[in-house]
Design a protein around this motif. Structure first.
Motif, PDB file in Angstrom:
ATOM      1  N   VAL A 252       0.846  -1.196   0.000  1.00 55.98           N
ATOM      2  CA  VAL A 252       0.000   0.000   0.000  1.00 55.98           C
ATOM      3  C   VAL A 252       0.882   1.247   0.000  1.00 55.98           C
ATOM      4  O   VAL A 252       1.763   1.393   0.860  1.00 55.98           O
ATOM      5  N   SER A 253       0.647   2.145  -0.973  1.00 53.98           N
ATOM      6  CA  SER A 253       1.415   3.396  -1.085  1.00 53.98           C
ATOM      7  C   SER A 253       0.497   4.588  -0.848  1.00 53.98           C
ATOM      8  O   SER A 253      -0.648   4.588  -1.301  1.00 53.98           O
ATOM      9  N   ALA A 254       1.035   5.592  -0.157  1.00 51.32           N
ATOM     10  CA  ALA A 254       0.280   6.836   0.076  1.00 51.32           C
ATOM     11  C   ALA A 254       1.239   7.904   0.565  1.00 51.32           C
ATOM     12  O   ALA A 254       2.398   7.620   0.903  1.00 51.32           O
ATOM     13  N   ASP A 255       0.766   9.146   0.584  1.00 47.80           N
ATOM     14  CA  ASP A 255       1.555  10.252   1.143  1.00 47.80           C
ATOM     15  C   ASP A 255       1.343  10.300   2.651  1.00 47.80           C
ATOM     16  O   ASP A 255       0.206  10.255   3.129  1.00 47.80           O
ATOM     17  N   THR A 256       2.440  10.399   3.393  1.00 49.41           N
ATOM     18  CA  THR A 256       2.340  10.459   4.849  1.00 49.41           C
ATOM     19  C   THR A 256       1.747  11.792   5.294  1.00 49.41           C
ATOM     20  O   THR A 256       1.711  12.762   4.522  1.00 49.41           O
ATOM     21  N   LYS A 257       1.287  11.851   6.518  1.00 49.05           N
ATOM     22  CA  LYS A 257       0.739  13.093   7.062  1.00 49.05           C
ATOM     23  C   LYS A 257       1.822  14.164   7.105  1.00 49.05           C
ATOM     24  O   LYS A 257       2.937  13.911   7.542  1.00 49.05           O
ATOM     25  N   GLY A 258       1.482  15.379   6.675  1.00 52.92           N
ATOM     26  CA  GLY A 258       2.425  16.483   6.757  1.00 52.92           C
ATOM     27  C   GLY A 258       2.496  17.024   8.182  1.00 52.92           C
ATOM     28  O   GLY A 258       1.465  17.298   8.789  1.00 52.92           O
ATOM     29  N   LYS A 259       3.702  17.175   8.710  1.00 56.78           N
ATOM     30  CA  LYS A 259       3.889  17.647  10.090  1.00 56.78           C
ATOM     31  C   LYS A 259       4.366  19.098  10.157  1.00 56.78           C
ATOM     32  O   LYS A 259       4.542  19.641  11.242  1.00 56.78           O
ATOM     33  N   GLY A 260       4.655  19.695   8.983  1.00 59.71           N
ATOM     34  CA  GLY A 260       5.159  21.060   9.003  1.00 59.71           C
ATOM     35  C   GLY A 260       6.625  21.117   9.413  1.00 59.71           C
ATOM     36  O   GLY A 260       7.350  20.130   9.356  1.00 59.71           O
ATOM     37  N   PHE A 261       7.076  22.291   9.869  1.00 67.36           N
ATOM     38  CA  PHE A 261       8.471  22.483  10.273  1.00 67.36           C
ATOM     39  C   PHE A 261       8.644  21.951  11.695  1.00 67.36           C
ATOM     40  O   PHE A 261       7.982  22.419  12.614  1.00 67.36           O
ATOM     41  N   GLN A 262       9.529  20.965  11.872  1.00 64.36           N
ATOM     42  CA  GLN A 262       9.724  20.333  13.181  1.00 64.36           C
ATOM     43  C   GLN A 262      11.189  20.373  13.595  1.00 64.36           C
ATOM     44  O   GLN A 262      12.087  20.444  12.751  1.00 64.36           O
ATOM     45  N   GLY A 263      11.416  20.309  14.897  1.00 68.31           N
ATOM     46  CA  GLY A 263      12.768  20.302  15.442  1.00 68.31           C
ATOM     47  C   GLY A 263      13.402  18.922  15.390  1.00 68.31           C
ATOM     48  O   GLY A 263      12.788  17.944  14.964  1.00 68.31           O
ATOM     49  N   VAL A 264      14.639  18.844  15.878  1.00 62.44           N
ATOM     50  CA  VAL A 264      15.393  17.593  15.744  1.00 62.44           C
ATOM     51  C   VAL A 264      14.872  16.492  16.663  1.00 62.44           C
ATOM     52  O   VAL A 264      15.036  15.310  16.368  1.00 62.44           O
ATOM     53  N   VAL A 265      14.240  16.837  17.777  1.00 65.30           N
ATOM     54  CA  VAL A 265      13.733  15.807  18.690  1.00 65.30           C
ATOM     55  C   VAL A 265      12.588  15.042  18.025  1.00 65.30           C
ATOM     56  O   VAL A 265      12.566  13.809  18.010  1.00 65.30           O
ATOM     57  N   LYS A 266      11.633  15.758  17.444  1.00 65.00           N
ATOM     58  CA  LYS A 266      10.510  15.094  16.796  1.00 65.00           C
ATOM     59  C   LYS A 266      10.910  14.512  15.442  1.00 65.00           C
ATOM     60  O   LYS A 266      10.481  13.428  15.063  1.00 65.00           O
ATOM     61  N   ARG A 267      11.751  15.237  14.703  1.00 70.04           N
ATOM     62  CA  ARG A 267      12.069  14.823  13.336  1.00 70.04           C
ATOM     63  C   ARG A 267      13.061  13.670  13.278  1.00 70.04           C
ATOM     64  O   ARG A 267      12.939  12.772  12.443  1.00 70.04           O
ATOM     65  N   HIS A 268      14.058  13.674  14.170  1.00 69.27           N
ATOM     66  CA  HIS A 268      15.116  12.668  14.106  1.00 69.27           C
ATOM     67  C   HIS A 268      15.268  11.846  15.383  1.00 69.27           C
ATOM     68  O   HIS A 268      16.132  10.991  15.462  1.00 69.27           O
ATOM     69  N   GLY A 269      14.459  12.145  16.395  1.00 70.39           N
ATOM     70  CA  GLY A 269      14.536  11.356  17.620  1.00 70.39           C
ATOM     71  C   GLY A 269      15.705  11.712  18.526  1.00 70.39           C
ATOM     72  O   GLY A 269      16.152  10.878  19.317  1.00 70.39           O
ATOM     73  N   PHE A 270      16.220  12.947  18.442  1.00 70.68           N
ATOM     74  CA  PHE A 270      17.308  13.366  19.336  1.00 70.68           C
ATOM     75  C   PHE A 270      16.819  13.325  20.783  1.00 70.68           C
ATOM     76  O   PHE A 270      15.635  13.531  21.059  1.00 70.68           O
ATOM     77  N   GLY A 271      17.753  13.106  21.710  1.00 69.37           N
ATOM     78  CA  GLY A 271      17.383  13.017  23.122  1.00 69.37           C
ATOM     79  C   GLY A 271      17.463  14.340  23.864  1.00 69.37           C
ATOM     80  O   GLY A 271      17.034  14.428  25.008  1.00 69.37           O
ATOM     81  N   GLY A 272      18.036  15.366  23.235  1.00 68.65           N
ATOM     82  CA  GLY A 272      18.186  16.621  23.958  1.00 68.65           C
ATOM     83  C   GLY A 272      19.323  16.546  24.957  1.00 68.65           C
ATOM     84  O   GLY A 272      20.117  15.611  24.978  1.00 68.65           O
ATOM     85  N   VAL A 273      19.425  17.491  25.858  1.00 70.96           N
ATOM     86  CA  VAL A 273      20.524  17.545  26.850  1.00 70.96           C
ATOM     87  C   VAL A 273      20.301  16.546  27.972  1.00 70.96           C
ATOM     88  O   VAL A 273      20.092  16.731  28.682  1.00 70.96           O
ATOM     89  N   GLY A 274      19.473  15.795  28.192  1.00 66.56           N
ATOM     90  CA  GLY A 274      19.377  14.788  29.229  1.00 66.56           C
ATOM     91  C   GLY A 274      19.354  15.239  30.663  1.00 66.56           C
ATOM     92  O   GLY A 274      18.334  15.251  31.282  1.00 66.56           O
ATOM     93  N   GLN A 275      20.496  15.644  31.180  1.00 64.51           N
ATOM     94  CA  GLN A 275      20.613  15.931  32.613  1.00 64.51           C
ATOM     95  C   GLN A 275      20.193  17.363  32.966  1.00 64.51           C
ATOM     96  O   GLN A 275      19.784  17.623  34.091  1.00 64.51           O
ATOM     97  N   ALA A 276      20.320  18.275  32.060  1.00 64.26           N
ATOM     98  CA  ALA A 276      19.845  19.653  32.253  1.00 64.26           C
ATOM     99  C   ALA A 276      20.411  20.294  33.500  1.00 64.26           C
ATOM    100  O   ALA A 276      19.689  20.732  34.377  1.00 64.26           O
ATOM    101  N   THR A 277      21.743  20.355  33.626  1.00 64.55           N
ATOM    102  CA  THR A 277      22.395  21.041  34.749  1.00 64.55           C
ATOM    103  C   THR A 277      23.219  22.202  34.212  1.00 64.55           C
ATOM    104  O   THR A 277      23.561  22.250  33.035  1.00 64.55           O
ATOM    105  N   HIS A 278      23.549  23.146  35.109  1.00 64.48           N
ATOM    106  CA  HIS A 278      24.451  24.251  34.808  1.00 64.48           C
ATOM    107  C   HIS A 278      24.023  25.074  33.594  1.00 64.48           C
ATOM    108  O   HIS A 278      24.639  25.040  32.536  1.00 64.48           O
ATOM    109  N   GLY A 279      22.936  25.769  33.747  1.00 65.04           N
ATOM    110  CA  GLY A 279      22.551  26.749  32.740  1.00 65.04           C
ATOM    111  C   GLY A 279      21.936  26.171  31.476  1.00 65.04           C
ATOM    112  O   GLY A 279      21.983  26.806  30.429  1.00 65.04           O
ATOM    113  N   GLN A 280      21.359  24.976  31.559  1.00 64.83           N
ATOM    114  CA  GLN A 280      20.756  24.380  30.374  1.00 64.83           C
ATOM    115  C   GLN A 280      19.247  24.634  30.315  1.00 64.83           C
ATOM    116  O   GLN A 280      18.502  23.818  29.819  1.00 64.83           O
ATOM    117  N   HIS A 281      18.813  25.789  30.788  1.00 63.69           N
ATOM    118  CA  HIS A 281      17.379  26.015  30.906  1.00 63.69           C
ATOM    119  C   HIS A 281      16.668  26.071  29.556  1.00 63.69           C
ATOM    120  O   HIS A 281      15.483  25.783  29.476  1.00 63.69           O
TER     121      HIS A 281
END
Length: 205
Positions: A108-137
């Motif tokens: 089955v072929s079809a066009d996937t849902k359009g998500k618009g402009f997305q960041g790296v966490v949603k688009r590529h599955g990045f984890g971000g800074v993880g621990q969020a210490t020392h000025g990572q607000h």
């Protein structure tokens, strides 16, 4: 290769003989009309052009009106060519969901849902800074470093970064046909397929 144009209705689930709940997708498959027959002699390749879903004549230009009239059918919203069709069909023939049988496998072929402009966490599955210490607000969903220093002084092509997501043609292969309902043009396949509800899909076997 044989196929039909259809419309994704939505998802549901069925129980098999062992009582296991199977997620599945319901598709309105056909009926499709043969609007053109491509041949090796004339076009250099063999294919069938299929039309699906009626369209108002006033919304169809004169050239297409003549094209559909030649096939003896009304104007169609979706027109797709499927190459190397296994059976021989003539102009104006109608293909129905009975092309498929329960238990066989389809793509089955079809066009996937359009998500618009997305960041790296949603688009590529990045984890971000993880621990969020020392000025990572404000860096939790940031991409981090994207390039080196003065050499090579550029960002390499293909770097995973933010951007437009979705809206791509995707084919899901080997989905088992669970149920065929000819009187309602319904095809039920196991698993999920791309696209939003009411999106056009191409089913091939």
């Amino acid at each position: 290769m044989s196929g039909l144009i259809g419309r994704k209705i939505g998802m549901t689930s069925l129980f098999d003989e062992n009582g296991k709940n199977i997620p599945c997708t319901v598709i309105e498959a056909g009926p499709c009309v043969v609007t053109q027959v491509r041949t090796e002699e004339v076009d250099g390749y063999s294919a069938l052009q299929l039309g699906f879903d009626d369209k108002a004549e006033k919304r169809t230009n004169k050239a297409l009106q003549g094209h559909f009239k030649k096939a003896g059918t009304t104007a169609k919203k979706k027109v797709v060519e499927i190459q190397d069709f296994r059976e021989d069909y003539k102009l104006g023939d109608q293909l129905t969901v009975e092309l498929f049988k329960e238990g066989e496998f389809v793509d089955v072929s079809a066009d996937t849902k359009g998500k618009g402009f997305q960041g790296v966490v949603k688009r590529h599955g990045f984890g971000g800074v993880g621990q969020a210490t020392h000025g990572q607000h404000n860096r939790l969903r940031a991409p981090g470093s994207v390039g080196a220093a003065s050499y090579p002084a550029r960002v390499f092509k293909g770097m995973k970064m933010a951007g437009r997501m979705g809206g791509n043609k995707v084919t899901v292969q080997n989905l088992r046909v669970l149920k065929v309902v000819p009187e309602k043009n319904i095809l039920v396949v196991k698993g999920s397929i791309p696209g939003h509800n009411n999106a056009y899909v191409i089913i091939q076997k």
